[in-house]
Design a protein around this motif. Structure first.
Motif, PDB file in Angstrom:
ATOM      1  N   MET A   2       0.851  -1.188   0.000  1.00 11.15           N
ATOM      2  CA  MET A   2       0.000   0.000   0.000  1.00 11.15           C
ATOM      3  C   MET A   2       0.892   1.245   0.000  1.00 11.15           C
ATOM      4  SD  MET A   2      -2.760   1.096   2.930  1.00 11.15           S
ATOM      5  CE  MET A   2      -3.699   2.608   2.855  1.00 11.15           C
ATOM      6  N   LYS A   3       0.719   2.095  -0.998  1.00 10.94           N
ATOM      7  CA  LYS A   3       1.481   3.327  -1.081  1.00 10.94           C
ATOM      8  C   LYS A   3       0.991   4.340  -0.034  1.00 10.94           C
ATOM      9  CE  LYS A   3       4.280   2.693  -4.660  1.00 10.94           C
ATOM     10  NZ  LYS A   3       5.744   2.856  -4.559  1.00 10.94           N
ATOM     11  N   LEU A   4       1.907   5.168   0.447  1.00 13.65           N
ATOM     12  CA  LEU A   4       1.535   6.185   1.422  1.00 13.65           C
ATOM     13  C   LEU A   4       0.455   7.106   0.870  1.00 13.65           C
ATOM     14  CD1 LEU A   4       1.925   7.511   4.155  1.00 13.65           C
ATOM     15  CD2 LEU A   4       3.799   8.860   3.173  1.00 13.65           C
ATOM     16  N   SER A   5       0.487   7.366  -0.426  1.00 13.36           N
ATOM     17  CA  SER A   5      -0.546   8.228  -1.029  1.00 13.36           C
ATOM     18  C   SER A   5      -1.934   7.610  -0.855  1.00 13.36           C
ATOM     19  CB  SER A   5      -0.246   8.435  -2.518  1.00 13.36           C
ATOM     20  OG  SER A   5      -0.156   7.199  -3.196  1.00 13.36           O
ATOM     21  N   LYS A   6      -2.010   6.269  -0.821  1.00 14.06           N
ATOM     22  CA  LYS A   6      -3.293   5.595  -0.605  1.00 14.06           C
ATOM     23  C   LYS A   6      -3.776   5.835   0.831  1.00 14.06           C
ATOM     24  CE  LYS A   6      -6.494   2.629  -2.043  1.00 14.06           C
ATOM     25  NZ  LYS A   6      -6.222   1.190  -2.064  1.00 14.06           N
ATOM     26  N   VAL A   7      -2.831   5.924   1.751  1.00 15.94           N
ATOM     27  CA  VAL A   7      -3.172   6.270   3.133  1.00 15.94           C
ATOM     28  C   VAL A   7      -3.842   7.641   3.161  1.00 15.94           C
ATOM     29  CG1 VAL A   7      -2.232   6.850   5.410  1.00 15.94           C
ATOM     30  CG2 VAL A   7      -1.335   4.875   4.165  1.00 15.94           C
ATOM     31  N   LEU A   8      -3.269   8.567   2.441  1.00 14.29           N
ATOM     32  CA  LEU A   8      -3.846   9.918   2.392  1.00 14.29           C
ATOM     33  C   LEU A   8      -5.253   9.890   1.805  1.00 14.29           C
ATOM     34  CD1 LEU A   8      -0.744  11.990   1.228  1.00 14.29           C
ATOM     35  CD2 LEU A   8      -1.800  11.998   3.482  1.00 14.29           C
ATOM     36  N   HIS A  28       8.898  11.330  -0.551  1.00 14.64           N
ATOM     37  CA  HIS A  28       8.738  10.308  -1.569  1.00 14.64           C
ATOM     38  C   HIS A  28       7.486   9.515  -1.193  1.00 14.64           C
ATOM     39  CE1 HIS A  28      11.322   8.680   1.628  1.00 14.64           C
ATOM     40  NE2 HIS A  28      10.792   7.500   1.356  1.00 14.64           N
ATOM     41  N   ASN A  29       7.115   8.567  -2.006  1.00 14.87           N
ATOM     42  CA  ASN A  29       5.856   7.837  -1.799  1.00 14.87           C
ATOM     43  C   ASN A  29       6.168   6.373  -1.506  1.00 14.87           C
ATOM     44  OD1 ASN A  29       3.103   7.378  -1.670  1.00 14.87           O
ATOM     45  ND2 ASN A  29       2.860   7.124  -3.881  1.00 14.87           N
ATOM     46  N   PRO A  30       6.560   6.075  -0.260  1.00 16.31           N
ATOM     47  CA  PRO A  30       7.034   4.720   0.045  1.00 16.31           C
ATOM     48  C   PRO A  30       5.900   3.695   0.070  1.00 16.31           C
ATOM     49  CG  PRO A  30       6.846   5.996   2.060  1.00 16.31           C
ATOM     50  CD  PRO A  30       6.565   6.953   0.926  1.00 16.31           C
ATOM     51  N   GLY A  74       0.625  11.351  12.990  1.00 22.66           N
ATOM     52  CA  GLY A  74       0.371  11.779  14.357  1.00 22.66           C
ATOM     53  C   GLY A  74      -0.322  13.120  14.398  1.00 22.66           C
ATOM     54  N   GLU A  75      -0.493  13.610  15.624  1.00 22.42           N
ATOM     55  CA  GLU A  75      -1.185  14.889  15.822  1.00 22.42           C
ATOM     56  C   GLU A  75      -0.213  16.059  15.881  1.00 22.42           C
ATOM     57  OE1 GLU A  75      -3.260  14.004  19.430  1.00 22.42           O
ATOM     58  OE2 GLU A  75      -4.232  12.259  18.512  1.00 22.42           O
ATOM     59  N   ARG A  76       1.019  15.777  16.185  1.00 28.34           N
ATOM     60  CA  ARG A  76       2.067  16.805  16.201  1.00 28.34           C
ATOM     61  C   ARG A  76       3.394  16.125  15.876  1.00 28.34           C
ATOM     62  NH1 ARG A  76       0.408  15.356  21.189  1.00 28.34           N
ATOM     63  NH2 ARG A  76       2.027  14.705  22.671  1.00 28.34           N
ATOM     64  N   ILE A  77       4.028  16.610  14.841  1.00 27.13           N
ATOM     65  CA  ILE A  77       5.265  15.983  14.374  1.00 27.13           C
ATOM     66  C   ILE A  77       6.280  17.085  14.108  1.00 27.13           C
ATOM     67  CG2 ILE A  77       6.328  14.598  12.537  1.00 27.13           C
ATOM     68  CD1 ILE A  77       3.606  13.252  12.162  1.00 27.13           C
ATOM     69  N   GLY A  78       7.443  16.933  14.682  1.00 26.88           N
ATOM     70  CA  GLY A  78       8.489  17.947  14.513  1.00 26.88           C
ATOM     71  C   GLY A  78       9.228  17.778  13.197  1.00 26.88           C
ATOM     72  N   ASP A  79      10.460  18.195  13.201  1.00 30.85           N
ATOM     73  CA  ASP A  79      11.304  18.148  11.998  1.00 30.85           C
ATOM     74  C   ASP A  79      11.873  16.744  11.851  1.00 30.85           C
ATOM     75  OD1 ASP A  79      12.806  18.759   9.818  1.00 30.85           O
ATOM     76  OD2 ASP A  79      14.397  19.780  10.945  1.00 30.85           O
ATOM     77  N   ILE A  80      11.311  15.967  10.928  1.00 32.09           N
ATOM     78  CA  ILE A  80      11.810  14.612  10.714  1.00 32.09           C
ATOM     79  C   ILE A  80      12.171  14.432   9.243  1.00 32.09           C
ATOM     80  CG2 ILE A  80      10.480  13.646  12.628  1.00 32.09           C
ATOM     81  CD1 ILE A  80       8.491  12.536  10.623  1.00 32.09           C
ATOM     82  N   SER A  81      12.956  13.404   8.975  1.00 36.25           N
ATOM     83  CA  SER A  81      13.534  13.241   7.637  1.00 36.25           C
ATOM     84  C   SER A  81      12.785  12.231   6.779  1.00 36.25           C
ATOM     85  CB  SER A  81      14.995  12.806   7.770  1.00 36.25           C
ATOM     86  OG  SER A  81      15.081  11.592   8.500  1.00 36.25           O
ATOM     87  N   ILE A  82      11.631  11.742   7.236  1.00 36.75           N
ATOM     88  CA  ILE A  82      10.852  10.787   6.444  1.00 36.75           C
ATOM     89  C   ILE A  82       9.448  11.358   6.240  1.00 36.75           C
ATOM     90  CG2 ILE A  82      12.177   8.812   7.306  1.00 36.75           C
ATOM     91  CD1 ILE A  82       9.782   8.116   9.089  1.00 36.75           C
ATOM     92  N   PRO A  83       8.693  10.817   5.291  1.00 37.56           N
ATOM     93  CA  PRO A  83       7.334  11.331   5.055  1.00 37.56           C
ATOM     94  C   PRO A  83       6.480  11.276   6.315  1.00 37.56           C
ATOM     95  CG  PRO A  83       8.010   9.893   3.264  1.00 37.56           C
ATOM     96  CD  PRO A  83       9.059   9.759   4.325  1.00 37.56           C
ATOM     97  N   PHE A  84       5.596  12.252   6.463  1.00 35.18           N
ATOM     98  CA  PHE A  84       4.713  12.269   7.638  1.00 35.18           C
ATOM     99  C   PHE A  84       3.342  12.824   7.260  1.00 35.18           C
ATOM    100  CE2 PHE A  84       6.855  16.420   7.851  1.00 35.18           C
ATOM    101  CZ  PHE A  84       5.769  17.287   8.015  1.00 35.18           C
ATOM    102  N   VAL A  85       2.368  12.520   8.109  1.00 40.34           N
ATOM    103  CA  VAL A  85       0.991  13.005   7.953  1.00 40.34           C
ATOM    104  C   VAL A  85       0.525  13.505   9.312  1.00 40.34           C
ATOM    105  CG1 VAL A  85      -1.380  12.424   7.312  1.00 40.34           C
ATOM    106  CG2 VAL A  85       0.540  11.285   6.165  1.00 40.34           C
ATOM    107  N   VAL A  86      -0.025  14.711   9.353  1.00 38.75           N
ATOM    108  CA  VAL A  86      -0.541  15.281  10.596  1.00 38.75           C
ATOM    109  C   VAL A  86      -2.061  15.321  10.541  1.00 38.75           C
ATOM    110  CG1 VAL A  86      -0.578  17.297  12.117  1.00 38.75           C
ATOM    111  CG2 VAL A  86       1.531  16.693  10.900  1.00 38.75           C
ATOM    112  N   VAL A  87      -2.702  14.777  11.569  1.00 35.72           N
ATOM    113  CA  VAL A  87      -4.166  14.785  11.676  1.00 35.72           C
ATOM    114  C   VAL A  87      -4.548  15.387  13.021  1.00 35.72           C
ATOM    115  CG1 VAL A  87      -4.530  12.786  10.165  1.00 35.72           C
ATOM    116  CG2 VAL A  87      -4.179  12.439  12.617  1.00 35.72           C
ATOM    117  N   GLN A  88      -5.822  15.750  13.143  1.00 33.72           N
ATOM    118  CA  GLN A  88      -6.282  16.332  14.408  1.00 33.72           C
ATOM    119  C   GLN A  88      -6.349  15.278  15.507  1.00 33.72           C
ATOM    120  OE1 GLN A  88     -10.056  18.338  14.188  1.00 33.72           O
ATOM    121  NE2 GLN A  88      -9.796  19.348  16.149  1.00 33.72           N
ATOM    122  N   ASP A  89      -6.798  14.072  15.160  1.00 34.34           N
ATOM    123  CA  ASP A  89      -6.967  13.000  16.144  1.00 34.34           C
ATOM    124  C   ASP A  89      -6.480  11.689  15.517  1.00 34.34           C
ATOM    125  OD1 ASP A  89      -7.793  11.120  18.015  1.00 34.34           O
ATOM    126  OD2 ASP A  89      -9.729  12.073  18.393  1.00 34.34           O
TER     127      ASP A  89
END
Length: 489
Positions: free
Chosen positions: A1-7, A21-23, A68-83
């Motif tokens: 499953m591509k990360l874009s599918k998660v989105l 990138h789209n791992p 997660g709900e709060r993500i700092g400066d990281i070097s891999i793809p991330f997604v921020v959601v409210q909950d």
């Protein structure tokens, strides 16, 4: 499953994202200790620990992306959601191919009766030759394999994974109010939502009956298009729920009494046996149920109504109910050599205790002895009513320790003494050791007595007691093999 599918599965929920990138996502984890290379790590703000504190550890273990709900400066793809909690359910459902769409899912909620109703429904389906998975307090059953339960309702990730592994046509699921508040069934789609009843419980968590009811009612937000609510309208909260759902055009099937509802309970006989008749349209069905008590009549009738709407033939349902083998720790009966009857039951609310003790009265018990206690760090507001119910309906009772959960033994015993003095009507005795209370009842039991041990059902003890046993049932089996203080080989 591509990360874009998660989105894609989180449409409308994403606040920020970074696709360096789209791992390929090869797994989903919410415990950083279990992260494998290629996993999506979902950081949950838990009640005991915060998953956001373990994002660095997840990355070090090879996580392909972070949500997660709060993500700092990281070097891999991330997604921020409210909950993160509902997001996890949506992602898990997508990742495992929306498994609940491929099965008939029956969700059961309410204060009392969820486990018994789920077992009756499964037994009816099994009898009819229809395969059925089960998720609840006692165990999980998938493809006829039995597993130890993690929670009454598993977390959303585990639910989706297990249903995806099931080859069964039906899934029966107990749905707790905690699970609904914590979004554990997010991503699940339900065909039938059953409501047993609502009474005073978990107010340490929900704060008021209105909040508790609102939590339970959330289950109906997960009905599939055309999904149906099956509701016991004999319970006042059930009647309120039925009216509310009807106002939203949700299909509702009602269980009532004496001509009310889609299925009505007409005649009930509880003296020495449990017999009742059910009326559906012009058809009347007489049922001899092998387990005592008015509460079991309600449980069995709700299961009957559900099975009937599923298209199971009435004669098959009747036969299944009359051969129902019972539920571990739910009104589980054991005969004493004297002719007394010992009962183990999970009852831990005023209503549930009343059901159990009243069932003993209806079966002409000589004396009713009740053994029970309270769990530490749990809803304290229901304790007075439980003691009053026990004092009103039993001839004598023993108040004893249950799981302490961090409460000191001294504080719990002090409260038991105070409750007994104020509400016990002179019938109560405080015995700290639960197994010794059971032993005393065993040694003094006489023919025709009913001794009810409530609060734990099949659960194992978390406190060390005098007898070398791990549960209420183990205690009875141990005493059954004991003669004059010596173990019988």
């Amino acid at each position: 499953m591509k990360l874009s599918k998660v989105l894609d599965s989180l449409e409308g929920c994403v606040e920020e994202y970074s696709l360096l990138h789209n791992p390929d996502i090869t797994g989903i984890k919410m415990d950083s200790r279990k992260v494998m290379p290629g996993d999506l790590f979902v950081a949950i703000s838990g009640y005991q620990s915060d998953g956001h504190h373990y994002i660095k550890e997840a990355i070090e273990k090879g996580a392909a992306a972070i949500l997660g709900e709060r993500i700092g400066d990281i070097s891999i793809p991330f997604v921020v959601v409210q909950d993160s909690r509902p997001a996890l359910g949506k992602i898990a459902s997508s990742y495992y191919g929306y498994p609940s769409k491929k099965r008939k899912v029956i969700g059961i909620t309410g204060t009392n009766g969820k486990t018994t109703v789920s077992y009756i429904v499964k037994h009816i389906l099994d009898t009819a030759g229809r395969s059925c998975s089960l998720f609840g307090t006692v165990n999980y059953v998938i493809n006829n394999e039995v597993y130890e339960p993690v929670n009454t309702t598993p977390d959303s990730l585990l639910i989706q994974e297990m249903i995806s592994k099931s080859n069964d046509e039906f899934v029966v699921l107990e749905v707790s109010s905690h699970a609904l508040e914590q979004s554990r069934i997010e991503g699940l789609e339900i065909d039938y939502g059953l409501f047993t009843n609502l009474s005073h419980d978990h107010l340490d968590y929900h704060h008021s009956m209105d909040e508790y009811f609102t939590a339970k009612a959330k289950m109906y937000e997960y009905l599939k298009p055309g999904g149906k609510a099956v509701i016991n309208i004999m319970n006042p909260w059930g009647a309120i729920l039925s009216d509310r759902l009807k106002s939203t055009s949700t299909p509702v099937i009602e269980l009532g009494e004496k001509g009310s509802g889609d299925l009505s309970i007409e005649d009930i006989k509880l003296n020495g046996e449990t017999f009742f008749s059910l009326k559906h349209g012009q058809d009347v069905y007489g049922i001899s149920f092998p387990y005592p008590g008015l509460h079991n009549v309600y449980n069995a009738s709700l299961a009957f109504l559900t099975a009937l709407d599923l298209g199971i033939r009435p004669e098959v349902i009747v036969n299944a109910m009359e051969s129902f083998p019972g539920v571990p720790g739910r009104f589980e009966m054991m005969q004493h050599p004297s002719g007394a009857t010992f009962i183990i039951d999970y009852a831990h609310t005023e209503d549930a205790i009343e059901y159990c003790l009243q069932a003993a009265k209806e079966h002409d018990a000589n004396k009713i002895i009740h053994i029970y206690g309270f769990r530490g760090e749990r809803d304290t507001t229901k304790r007075e009513n439980m003691v009053m119910a026990s004092a009103a309906l039993s001839d004598s009772f023993y108040l004893t320790l249950d799981d302490l959960n961090g409460t000191s033994e001294e504080d719990m015993l002090s409260e038991l003494q105070a409750l007994n003095k104020k509400y016990g009507l002179g019938k109560g005795t405080v015995i700290a050791d639960r197994t010794l209370a059971i032993q005393k009842a065993w040694e003094t039991a006489e023919k025709g007595d009913w001794i009810l041990i409530t609060g734990k059902g099949p659960e194992e003890y978390k406190v060390n007691f005098e007898l070398p046993v791990s549960s209420d049932k183990d205690a009875l089996l141990y005493l059954q093999k004991t003669k004059d203080g010596e173990q019988v080989v």
